[in-house]
Design a protein around this motif. Structure first.
Motif, PDB file in Angstrom:
ATOM      1  N   LYS A  22      32.549  31.893  51.659  1.00 56.97           N
ATOM      2  CA  LYS A  22      32.866  31.953  50.223  1.00 56.97           C
ATOM      3  C   LYS A  22      33.573  33.266  49.928  1.00 56.97           C
ATOM      4  CE  LYS A  22      32.163  33.190  45.826  1.00 56.97           C
ATOM      5  NZ  LYS A  22      31.811  34.407  45.071  1.00 56.97           N
ATOM      6  N   SER A  25      36.534  36.072  43.455  1.00 58.21           N
ATOM      7  CA  SER A  25      37.759  36.494  42.773  1.00 58.21           C
ATOM      8  C   SER A  25      38.056  37.968  43.052  1.00 58.21           C
ATOM      9  CB  SER A  25      37.614  36.346  41.257  1.00 58.21           C
ATOM     10  OG  SER A  25      37.291  35.039  40.919  1.00 58.21           O
ATOM     11  N   SER A  62      37.149  31.197  45.018  1.00 57.19           N
ATOM     12  CA  SER A  62      37.417  31.429  43.605  1.00 57.19           C
ATOM     13  C   SER A  62      38.881  31.859  43.521  1.00 57.19           C
ATOM     14  CB  SER A  62      36.509  32.541  43.085  1.00 57.19           C
ATOM     15  OG  SER A  62      35.174  32.235  43.378  1.00 57.19           O
ATOM     16  N   GLY A  63      39.337  32.203  42.353  1.00 55.40           N
ATOM     17  CA  GLY A  63      40.693  32.747  42.234  1.00 55.40           C
ATOM     18  C   GLY A  63      41.646  31.923  41.396  1.00 55.40           C
ATOM     19  N   ARG A  77      42.679  38.514  32.256  1.00 55.99           N
ATOM     20  CA  ARG A  77      41.890  37.271  32.348  1.00 55.99           C
ATOM     21  C   ARG A  77      41.436  36.828  30.972  1.00 55.99           C
ATOM     22  NH1 ARG A  77      39.192  35.843  37.313  1.00 55.99           N
ATOM     23  NH2 ARG A  77      37.346  34.781  36.547  1.00 55.99           N
ATOM     24  N   ASN A 146      36.454  24.616  45.191  1.00 58.81           N
ATOM     25  CA  ASN A 146      36.263  25.464  44.007  1.00 58.81           C
ATOM     26  C   ASN A 146      35.530  24.619  42.978  1.00 58.81           C
ATOM     27  OD1 ASN A 146      36.393  27.566  42.141  1.00 58.81           O
ATOM     28  ND2 ASN A 146      38.632  27.637  42.046  1.00 58.81           N
ATOM     29  N   ASP A 149      36.994  23.869  37.393  1.00 55.30           N
ATOM     30  CA  ASP A 149      36.905  24.664  36.159  1.00 55.30           C
ATOM     31  C   ASP A 149      37.533  23.972  34.964  1.00 55.30           C
ATOM     32  OD1 ASP A 149      35.727  27.078  37.245  1.00 55.30           O
ATOM     33  OD2 ASP A 149      37.613  27.315  38.319  1.00 55.30           O
ATOM     34  N   GLY A 159      29.977  28.450  37.067  1.00 52.67           N
ATOM     35  CA  GLY A 159      30.570  29.699  36.575  1.00 52.67           C
ATOM     36  C   GLY A 159      30.998  30.575  37.736  1.00 52.67           C
ATOM     37  N   ASP A 160      30.041  30.991  38.538  1.00 59.50           N
ATOM     38  CA  ASP A 160      30.364  31.698  39.777  1.00 59.50           C
ATOM     39  C   ASP A 160      30.407  30.649  40.885  1.00 59.50           C
ATOM     40  OD1 ASP A 160      27.613  31.688  41.427  1.00 59.50           O
ATOM     41  OD2 ASP A 160      27.280  31.684  39.270  1.00 59.50           O
ATOM     42  N   ASN A 161      30.939  31.025  42.031  1.00 58.25           N
ATOM     43  CA  ASN A 161      30.966  30.064  43.145  1.00 58.25           C
ATOM     44  C   ASN A 161      29.887  30.347  44.183  1.00 58.25           C
ATOM     45  OD1 ASN A 161      32.905  28.194  42.492  1.00 58.25           O
ATOM     46  ND2 ASN A 161      34.604  29.389  43.326  1.00 58.25           N
ATOM     47  N   ASP A 162      29.033  31.327  43.896  1.00 59.34           N
ATOM     48  CA  ASP A 162      28.036  31.716  44.903  1.00 59.34           C
ATOM     49  C   ASP A 162      27.044  30.594  45.167  1.00 59.34           C
ATOM     50  OD1 ASP A 162      29.122  34.309  45.156  1.00 59.34           O
ATOM     51  OD2 ASP A 162      28.127  34.889  43.303  1.00 59.34           O
ATOM     52  N   GLY A 222      34.952  39.375  39.076  1.00 60.76           N
ATOM     53  CA  GLY A 222      34.054  38.305  39.532  1.00 60.76           C
ATOM     54  C   GLY A 222      33.099  37.932  38.403  1.00 60.76           C
ATOM     55  N   THR A 223      32.309  36.884  38.654  1.00 54.75           N
ATOM     56  CA  THR A 223      31.496  36.360  37.557  1.00 54.75           C
ATOM     57  C   THR A 223      30.000  36.640  37.717  1.00 54.75           C
ATOM     58  OG1 THR A 223      33.104  34.638  37.257  1.00 54.75           O
ATOM     59  CG2 THR A 223      30.983  34.273  36.235  1.00 54.75           C
ATOM     60  N   GLY A 224      29.459  36.348  38.892  1.00 52.12           N
ATOM     61  CA  GLY A 224      27.996  36.372  38.984  1.00 52.12           C
ATOM     62  C   GLY A 224      27.414  37.696  39.440  1.00 52.12           C
TER      63      GLY A 224
HETATM   64  N1  LIG Z   1      36.073  29.053  39.630  1.00 49.04           N
HETATM   65  C1  LIG Z   1      36.569  30.337  39.112  1.00 49.04           C
HETATM   66  C2  LIG Z   1      35.758  31.402  39.757  1.00 49.04           C
HETATM   67  C3  LIG Z   1      34.941  32.172  38.856  1.00 49.04           C
HETATM   68  C4  LIG Z   1      34.544  33.487  39.547  1.00 49.04           C
HETATM   69  O1  LIG Z   1      35.036  34.525  39.175  1.00 49.04           O
HETATM   70  O2  LIG Z   1      33.698  33.380  40.603  1.00 49.04           O
HETATM   71  P1  LIG Z   1      33.237  34.571  41.574  1.00 49.04           P
HETATM   72  O3  LIG Z   1      34.396  35.412  41.922  1.00 49.04           O
HETATM   73  O4  LIG Z   1      32.744  33.832  42.756  1.00 49.04           O
HETATM   74  O5  LIG Z   1      32.143  35.344  40.879  1.00 49.04           O
HETATM   75  C5  LIG Z   1      38.031  30.562  39.538  1.00 49.04           C
HETATM   76  O6  LIG Z   1      38.468  29.954  40.503  1.00 49.04           O
HETATM   77  O7  LIG Z   1      38.699  31.365  38.907  1.00 49.04           O
END
Ligand SMILES: N[C@@H](CCC(=O)OP(=O)(O)O)C(=O)O
Ligand SMILES: Nc1ncnc2c1ncn2[C@@H]1O[C@H](COP(=O)(O)OP(=O)(O)O)[C@@H](O)[C@H]1O
Length: 377
Positions: A22, A25, A62-63, A77, A146, A149, A159-162, A222-224
């Motif tokens: 994994k 972002s 992510s990304g 963003r 992914n 979204d 929300g996060d991809n973790d 990043g999100t989480g």
């Molecule tokens: N699914 C979203 C990812 C959200 C995000 O920032 O996730 P992460 O970087 O795993 O905390 C994207 O592709 O922008």
């Protein structure tokens, strides 16, 4: 189970036949938050090396938002969910185009899989995702996953991809999970604090949860943050899957089993992927309240739940939906997949098998939750 040594965990990662990686972002972007193609290409080089050694690789990336906001003319963003969804819709295609080009240099095909939290709840979608991923791996493709979204509803989105990556590791029955981020491992406190120390090896993630201090995203990209990464590592460890957490620059050495970042040992034996799904992913849609005898049988771990022991059914759900099994005091005993709709169950309460057969027909003479579809909590 006996806890493996750090060397053993590292060697499982190095020898994994199937590995889920994994990347967040924060590891795919420049300091301005835009997608950084050079960083993406460096990651792909490390993954191509793993493919060259014939291991199956699933990339959870992510990304999408990072790739989309620049081309849409935004300076940063977007913050509101609807604009984030629209941005992800634009960015996801661009992100895949970069991955296709980068993996293409090594002769590797990629396939896109977009998952919503709903897909991990409904058994049919879960099986479907599992089948497609399996076939992609058989075909030598690197699936790039992914969250969907653009369509994920605000109430139930990862929300996060973790956490999604830990569920994907279960879906494909991965041997190891590697989480790549912008920090080189788990620290005893957020790394901005001066006495924070990196942990090289965590034999039991459950035992350190209240010993380390973690916070959300450091970069704001990043999100989480570390909170959701530890949740992911926890799900993986409890599913028998070891993890390594490190920065994206360490992807190559981490995948080769070098002692970089933080390695987490599995803490339980691997269960069936279906049971893991019921235990972790499936959000219960209703409740079956059972009498003392049935509660005892369920707690024993080997019995199916019969209508005779169920005293009440709560909320509306369909056959195949996950439900809580609770005792009369309201304690959650187990999660399971219901074999009947809540409306049908309301008529079946307290009846034994022969009563069910004579009143409703042979197709009703079955447990409400079969033991294969039941996981103790
Ligand atoms: N699914 C979203 C990812 C959200 C995000 O920032 O996730 P992460 O970087 O795993 O905390 C994207 O592709 O922008
Ligand atoms: N105890 C901790 N150890 C390591 N990192 C931590 C800790 N607590 C919080 N963090 C933060 O978590 C961040 C990584 O999460 P995030 O920004 O969401 O990355 P990603 O985009 O890879 O998901 C790091 O940059 C770091 O600042």
């Amino acid at each position: 189970m006996t806890t493996p040594s750090q060397a053993q965990v590292r060697s499982i990662v190095a020898q994994a036949k199937t590995i889920v990686v994994k990347v967040g972002s924060s590891s795919l972007t420049s300091s301005t938050g835009h997608l950084d193609v050079a960083r993406l290409s460096a990651l792909v080089a490390a993954l191509a090396e793993v493919r060259r050694m014939d291991a199956n690789v699933v990339l959870v990336s992510s990304g999408a938002i990072a790739a989309g906001f620049g081309p849409l003319g935004f300076d940063s963003r977007p913050i509101d969910v609807t604009t984030q969804q629209a941005t992800a819709s634009v960015g996801q295609g661009l992100l895949m185009a970069h991955y296709e080009a980068a993996f293409g240099r090594y002769g590797i095909r990629v396939g896109q899989i977009l998952i919503t939290a709903e897909d991990t709840i409904r058994s049919v979608q879960y099986r479907n995702a599992q089948r497609t991923l399996k076939r992609l791996l058989q075909l030598g493709v690197v699936p790039i996953v992914n969250e969907n979204d653009a369509l994920a509803s605000n109430e139930i989105r990862f929300g996060d991809n973790d956490r999604l990556s830990a569920l994907v590791a279960n879906l494909v029955r991965a041997d190891a999970l590697v989480l790549l981020t912008d920090v080189d491992g788990l620290y005893t406190a957020p790394p901005s604090e001066k006495d924070a120390k990196r942990l090289g090896y965590v034999p039991n993630v459950e035992k350190i949860l209240d010993k380390v201090r973690v916070s959300g995203s450091g970069s704001g990209i990043g999100t989480g943050g570390m909170v959701t990464k530890l949740e992911a590592v926890h799900v993986a460890a409890a599913s028998g899957i070891p993890s390594v957490l490190t920065c994206a620059e360490n992807a190559g050495p981490a995948l080769l089993g070098d002692p970089v970042g933080t390695a987490f040992a599995p803490i339980r034996h691997r269960g069936s992927s279906r049971r893991l799904w019921i235990g972790y992913a499936a959000a219960p849609r209703g409740e079956l309240i059972v009498d003392d005898g049935a509660a005892q049988a369920v707690r024993g771990g080997r019995a199916s739940l019969l209508a005779a022991g169920v005293v009440a059914v709560d909320r509306d759900f369909s056959a195949g939906d996950p439900v809580w099994i609770c005792d009369e005091e309201g304690n959650h005993l187990a999660k399971g997949l219901s074999s009947f709709d809540s409306e049908e169950i309301a008529q079946m309460l307290g009846k034994n098998t022969s009563e069910l057969k004579s009143e409703f027909g042979a197709e009703y003479a079955h447990p409400l939750v079969h033991r294969d579809n039941l996981v103790l909590v």
